[in-house]
Design a protein around this motif. Structure first.
Motif, PDB file in Angstrom:
ATOM      1  N   SER A  98       0.867  -1.138   0.053  1.00 53.19           N
ATOM      2  CA  SER A  98      -0.050   0.045   0.068  1.00 53.19           C
ATOM      3  C   SER A  98       0.983   1.160   0.093  1.00 53.19           C
ATOM      4  N   VAL A  99       0.664   2.105  -0.906  1.00 54.97           N
ATOM      5  CA  VAL A  99       1.483   3.351  -1.198  1.00 54.97           C
ATOM      6  C   VAL A  99       0.433   4.573  -1.008  1.00 54.97           C
ATOM      7  N   SER A 100       1.048   5.503  -0.879  1.00 53.00           N
ATOM      8  CA  SER A 100       0.237   6.893  -0.729  1.00 53.00           C
ATOM      9  C   SER A 100       0.062   7.343  -2.063  1.00 53.00           C
ATOM     10  N   GLU A 101      -1.173   7.555  -2.459  1.00 51.60           N
ATOM     11  CA  GLU A 101      -1.208   8.508  -3.774  1.00 51.60           C
ATOM     12  C   GLU A 101      -0.954   9.962  -3.534  1.00 51.60           C
ATOM     13  N   THR A 102      -0.154  10.561  -3.921  1.00 48.24           N
ATOM     14  CA  THR A 102       0.342  11.831  -3.641  1.00 48.24           C
ATOM     15  C   THR A 102      -0.180  12.827  -4.719  1.00 48.24           C
ATOM     16  N   LYS A 103      -0.284  14.020  -4.193  1.00 56.24           N
ATOM     17  CA  LYS A 103      -0.507  15.259  -5.367  1.00 56.24           C
ATOM     18  C   LYS A 103       0.674  15.959  -5.287  1.00 56.24           C
ATOM     19  N   ALA A 104       1.100  16.503  -6.389  1.00 55.60           N
ATOM     20  CA  ALA A 104       2.312  17.380  -6.399  1.00 55.60           C
ATOM     21  C   ALA A 104       1.929  18.795  -6.441  1.00 55.60           C
ATOM     22  N   VAL A 105       2.332  19.645  -5.424  1.00 55.69           N
ATOM     23  CA  VAL A 105       1.903  20.867  -5.370  1.00 55.69           C
ATOM     24  C   VAL A 105       3.250  21.829  -5.036  1.00 55.69           C
ATOM     25  N   PHE A 106       3.295  22.897  -5.317  1.00 58.77           N
ATOM     26  CA  PHE A 106       4.115  24.088  -4.923  1.00 58.77           C
ATOM     27  C   PHE A 106       3.966  24.465  -3.385  1.00 58.77           C
ATOM     28  N   ALA A 107       5.032  24.445  -2.865  1.00 60.93           N
ATOM     29  CA  ALA A 107       4.819  25.056  -1.193  1.00 60.93           C
ATOM     30  C   ALA A 107       5.778  26.292  -1.232  1.00 60.93           C
ATOM     31  N   GLN A 108       5.439  27.221  -0.205  1.00 60.40           N
ATOM     32  CA  GLN A 108       6.339  28.595  -0.224  1.00 60.40           C
ATOM     33  C   GLN A 108       6.681  28.448   1.156  1.00 60.40           C
ATOM     34  N   VAL A 109       8.217  29.005   1.166  1.00 56.74           N
ATOM     35  CA  VAL A 109       8.688  28.832   2.469  1.00 56.74           C
ATOM     36  C   VAL A 109       8.412  30.078   3.194  1.00 56.74           C
ATOM     37  N   LYS A 110       8.018  29.794   4.438  1.00 56.84           N
ATOM     38  CA  LYS A 110       7.676  30.907   5.296  1.00 56.84           C
ATOM     39  C   LYS A 110       8.507  30.960   6.604  1.00 56.84           C
ATOM     40  N   SER A 111       8.580  32.218   7.385  1.00 58.38           N
ATOM     41  CA  SER A 111       9.024  32.274   8.529  1.00 58.38           C
ATOM     42  C   SER A 111       8.025  32.390   9.560  1.00 58.38           C
ATOM     43  N   PHE A 162       9.259  27.221   7.642  1.00 55.82           N
ATOM     44  CA  PHE A 162       8.496  26.205   7.483  1.00 55.82           C
ATOM     45  C   PHE A 162       7.932  26.228   6.074  1.00 55.82           C
ATOM     46  N   LEU A 163       7.030  25.212   5.511  1.00 52.60           N
ATOM     47  CA  LEU A 163       6.622  25.071   4.323  1.00 52.60           C
ATOM     48  C   LEU A 163       5.005  25.476   4.460  1.00 52.60           C
ATOM     49  N   ARG A 164       4.387  26.379   3.495  1.00 54.76           N
ATOM     50  CA  ARG A 164       2.973  26.392   3.656  1.00 54.76           C
ATOM     51  C   ARG A 164       2.476  26.024   2.309  1.00 54.76           C
ATOM     52  N   LEU A 165       1.408  25.180   2.515  1.00 54.34           N
ATOM     53  CA  LEU A 165       0.949  24.513   1.130  1.00 54.34           C
ATOM     54  C   LEU A 165      -0.577  25.056   0.805  1.00 54.34           C
ATOM     55  N   SER A 166      -0.995  24.940  -0.385  1.00 53.43           N
ATOM     56  CA  SER A 166      -2.332  25.228  -0.824  1.00 53.43           C
ATOM     57  C   SER A 166      -2.914  24.410  -1.753  1.00 53.43           C
ATOM     58  N   ILE A 167      -3.661  23.524  -1.121  1.00 53.89           N
ATOM     59  CA  ILE A 167      -4.242  22.263  -1.740  1.00 53.89           C
ATOM     60  C   ILE A 167      -5.513  22.263  -2.459  1.00 53.89           C
ATOM     61  N   PRO A 168      -5.981  21.867  -3.585  1.00 59.23           N
ATOM     62  CA  PRO A 168      -7.358  21.963  -3.985  1.00 59.23           C
ATOM     63  C   PRO A 168      -8.404  21.304  -2.892  1.00 59.23           C
ATOM     64  N   GLU A 169      -9.611  22.035  -3.034  1.00 58.50           N
ATOM     65  CA  GLU A 169     -10.684  21.600  -1.970  1.00 58.50           C
ATOM     66  C   GLU A 169     -11.086  20.070  -2.174  1.00 58.50           C
ATOM     67  N   ARG A 170     -10.856  19.354  -3.220  1.00 59.55           N
ATOM     68  CA  ARG A 170     -11.347  17.989  -3.524  1.00 59.55           C
ATOM     69  C   ARG A 170     -10.346  17.044  -2.463  1.00 59.55           C
ATOM     70  N   HIS A 171      -9.338  17.442  -1.977  1.00 62.07           N
ATOM     71  CA  HIS A 171      -8.382  16.801  -1.304  1.00 62.07           C
ATOM     72  C   HIS A 171      -8.569  16.994   0.273  1.00 62.07           C
ATOM     73  N   HIS A 190       5.321  16.830  -2.407  1.00 63.46           N
ATOM     74  CA  HIS A 190       4.356  15.563  -2.905  1.00 63.46           C
ATOM     75  C   HIS A 190       3.532  15.404  -1.919  1.00 63.46           C
ATOM     76  N   VAL A 191       2.347  15.551  -1.816  1.00 65.12           N
ATOM     77  CA  VAL A 191       1.304  15.326  -0.480  1.00 65.12           C
ATOM     78  C   VAL A 191       0.552  14.282  -0.734  1.00 65.12           C
ATOM     79  N   PRO A 192       0.436  13.277   0.280  1.00 62.40           N
ATOM     80  CA  PRO A 192      -0.374  12.147   0.399  1.00 62.40           C
ATOM     81  C   PRO A 192      -1.717  12.663   0.253  1.00 62.40           C
ATOM     82  N   VAL A 193      -2.704  11.950  -0.711  1.00 68.21           N
ATOM     83  CA  VAL A 193      -3.979  12.318  -0.572  1.00 68.21           C
ATOM     84  C   VAL A 193      -4.801  10.835  -0.849  1.00 68.21           C
ATOM     85  N   GLY A 194      -4.378   9.717  -0.603  1.00 70.56           N
ATOM     86  CA  GLY A 194      -4.801   8.567  -0.616  1.00 70.56           C
ATOM     87  C   GLY A 194      -4.018   7.431  -0.754  1.00 70.56           C
TER      88      GLY A 194
END
Length: 337
Positions: free
Chosen positions: A34-47, A195-204, A270-274
């Motif tokens: 069983s492996v994670s289904e990932t979604k590739a997104v861009f994250a921004q480095v924040k302080s 740290f990293l801040r992600l913005s992921i589509p609502e369906r995930h 790469h964020v796990p979404v399933g």
């Protein structure tokens, strides 16, 4: 005879080399994982914290001792503001104190003289009370003037603009010679942990949970770029914000070793979404010949090359494997060099 010996030595060395390669080779049991289904997104480095260094007094910026990108310590002087009126006020306060000190000396002398006259009976007690009152008034005026001069000196020292916290200077929006008012920003300092801040589509949104592991790609915006030295960097989702804005959910990821990144720099994550079940093998088990991918499958009679169709890289735990679409079955023993 010599040719026979040489041939024998070559065969012996080849056999030893083959035995060594077999000894160095290992086996990997191909099975459904069983492996994670990932979604590739861009994250921004924040302080975590970005604090401004502000001027406490108005005036003209005389010197600026930091530039963008410099590291500063807490209470380090980043700029100096000079107000010429403060210098004039300080001179006036010092002159007033000198006058009051002279008056205080005269009042003290007069008080001592009247006390002697009263003791001899040559002056009235009312005269002594009047002189003593004048002495007390001048004394209090001197103390007040010295306090006012201390206030002026404190205002002059507040021309030194200090870094509120240790960190990296992000912006310096002023130049030497600029006129600023009290409270204006002289520098911006990133003082918190990155740290990293992600913005992921609502369906995930339902699949994003705190504590999930994410995989960072190579530094930069190229999706196919790999991390330096093929070392995989992992992070952990520590916070999922409970609000969806513009069809996207926001999450924060803690990652070690972001100190040399730029603030607001974007990097692939790469964020796990399933989850799904696949057959996957280590990348080292694959070899390419004539444009076809092969793996060696061990059997009772030895190993044989099997043509396979590899897919994308998948993450199993913290191990990076290559998905095999066709060519392998669960239970095959794959030889890994």
């Amino acid at each position: 005879m010599r040719r026979g010996i040489s041939l024998f030595l070559l065969l012996t060395l080849a056999a030893a080399s083959g035995a060594a390669s077999v000894a160095r080779a290992g086996e990997f049991l191909a099975e459904l994982v069983s492996v994670s289904e990932t979604k590739a997104v861009f994250a921004q480095v924040k302080s975590r914290t970005v604090v401004p260094a502000r001027a406490r007094i108005g005036g003209t910026i005389k010197t600026i001792s930091v530039r963008e990108g410099d590291m500063v310590m807490a209470d380090q002087v980043v700029a100096v503001v000079v107000d010429e009126k403060i210098a004039l006020e300080l001179e006036a306060a010092e002159a007033r104190i000198e006058v009051l000190r002279s008056q205080l000396q005269n009042a003290r002398t007069e008080l001592e003289r009247v006390e002697q006259l009263v003791a001899r009976g040559s002056a009235a007690q009312s005269r002594l009370d009047q002189v003593r009152t004048q002495f007390d008034v001048v004394t209090n005026q001197t103390v007040a003037a010295e306090a006012e001069m201390a206030v002026v000196r404190q205002r002059a020292s507040e021309g030194n603009i200090l870094a509120p916290n240790a960190g990296r200077v992000l912006t310096v929006p002023v130049t030497e010679g600029s006129v600023i008012l009290p409270g204006e920003q002289v520098a911006t300092i990133a003082s918190g942990r990155y740290f990293l801040r992600l913005s992921i589509p609502e369906r995930h949104a339902a699949q994003i949970t705190s504590g999930a592991k994410v995989l960072l790609g190579g530094r930069g915006l190229e999706p196919t770029q790999k991390a330096a030295g093929n070392q995989q960097t992992f992070g952990t989702i520590v916070k999922v914000y409970p609000e969806i804005a513009e069809g996207r959910v926001t999450a924060d990821v803690e990652v070690e070793g972001l100190g040399d990144y730029f603030v607001n720099e974007r990097t692939l994550v790469h964020v796990p979404v399933g989850e799904r079940e696949v057959i996957a093998v280590p990348e080292a088990a694959l070899s390419i010949r004539h444009g076809v991918d092969y793996v060696q499958v061990a059997g009772d009679g030895g190993s044989q090359d099997v043509a396979v169709v590899p897919g994308a890289q998948v993450l199993h735990g913290e191990t990076l494997l290559v998905e095999i679409l066709t060519g392998l079955r669960a239970g095959d023993r794959v030889v890994v060099p």
